[in-house]
Design an enzyme around this catalytic site. Structure first.
Site, mmCIF file in Angstrom:
data_model
loop_
_atom_site.group_PDB
_atom_site.id
_atom_site.type_symbol
_atom_site.label_atom_id
_atom_site.label_comp_id
_atom_site.label_asym_id
_atom_site.label_seq_id
_atom_site.Cartn_x
_atom_site.Cartn_y
_atom_site.Cartn_z
ATOM 1 N N LYS A 1 -2.767 -2.082 -2.818
ATOM 2 C CA LYS A 1 -3.802 -1.179 -2.311
ATOM 3 C C LYS A 1 -3.376 0.238 -2.660
ATOM 4 C CE LYS A 1 -6.621 0.074 1.710
ATOM 5 N NZ LYS A 1 -7.117 -0.347 3.032
ATOM 6 N N GLU B 1 0.822 -1.216 0.000
ATOM 7 C CA GLU B 1 0.000 0.000 0.000
ATOM 8 C C GLU B 1 0.854 1.262 0.000
ATOM 9 O OE1 GLU B 1 -3.647 2.223 2.423
ATOM 10 O OE2 GLU B 1 -2.507 0.645 3.413
#
Length: 300
Positions: free
Chosen positions: A219, A182
């Site tokens: 993500k 992420e």
């Protein structure tokens, strides 16, 4: 609960191809007071960290045990470490998620962010990561999540963020878990679109260099240019590309996400919008169901 191969494959297939989204229930110590305040639990309701984490566990448990929170629309859920170590109705949280809800459990593993340098915030060191990963495997966790932040289109900074994410990601994969990588791009960045171009290129380089058979999920902030991350979603090493809401309202995040057909949601604040500790069970479950349905429809 150490999982067997069949369970792991079922969970992998669910994350890779299932219809739905991944719920982010992983507020950490720094963001917990704000999350509780938005939920209607003020700081005078607890007097220390232990009591604070007790209140956030009640909040998360109410979400997870709601009839609205089911495998019909929720594929997975990202847990904070203390949530993994806790129980719901006397059952370890990860076990409850999978066996009761049919929802795949993930664990947030990062320990927060370093100070900004070169327009980014790297992750703080994680010297105890191997031990945490062993505990996660033992608890029945499927994958992990770790967050860095990109504030501006700075090539040096973005390359450093992505390199760090993938270095740790390989450590996680070696432990038998699927890492969610992420590198968040700040939605308020004045160079957001340029940063996303740089980020995509840097991620592709790292994906191509992964050892064969290594699986990762990504993500990412919902991009300024819709569809820019499609090539990442198509990469053989990528299990799924999920989107963070990044501070957008639920409606705005869902509108933006719906234009990105190869991304599904992994929302935190947007999932809990309008939920309040004082709501009756009927009103609470109705509000949560509305949020879940909005996010689910945007993820199709």
């Amino acid at each position: 609960m150490v999982k067997d191969t069949a369970t792991q494959q079922n969970q992998f297939n669910r994350i890779a191809t299932g219809q739905g989204f991944i719920a982010a229930l992983d507020q950490s110590g720094g963001s917990t007071p704000k999350a509780l305040m938005l939920y209607g639990v003020m700081e005078d309701a607890y007097s220390n960290d232990q009591e604070m984490f007790g209140e956030i566990h009640k909040m998360r448990s109410r979400i997870i045990t709601s009839p609205a929170f089911s495998s019909e629309k929720v594929l997975g859920a990202i847990l904070f470490e203390k949530t993994m170590d806790s129980t719901i109705d006397g059952i370890p949280t990860a076990t409850y998620l999978w066996e009761t809800c049919g929802v795949v459990p993930f664990l947030k593993i990062d320990k927060g962010l370093e100070a900004e340098e070169n327009g980014v915030q790297l992750m703080k060191p994680m010297p105890e990561l191997d031990g945490l990963l062993s505990r996660a495997v033992e608890a029945g966790i499927f994958g992990t999540k770790m967050r860095s932040v990109i504030k501006e289109a700075n090539q040096t900074g973005i390359d450093a963020v992505v390199a760090q994410q993938f270095e740790v990601g390989k450590q996680i994969a070696a432990a038998g878990l699927v890492p969610i990588i992420e590198p968040e791009v700040d939605i308020h960045s004045t160079t957001k679109a340029q940063a996303e171009d740089m980020l995509k290129a840097a991620i592709l380089v790292q994906l191509d260099a992964l050892p064969k058979g290594t699986d990762v999920a990504l993500k990412l902030t919902i991009p300024t240019v819709a569809g820019i991350y499609d090539s990442l979603a198509n990469h053989p090493a990528v299990v799924r590309v999920v989107a963070l809401s990044g501070g957008y309202t639920t409606d705005d995040a869902c509108t933006r996400l719906s234009k990105n057909t190869k991304m599904i949601a992994s929302f935190s604040r947007a999932l809990t919008e309008s939920l309040n500790v004082s709501l009756s069970d009927d009103d609470y479950n109705s509000a949560l169901a509305t949020n879940i349905d909005k996010i689910y429809q945007a993820s199709l």
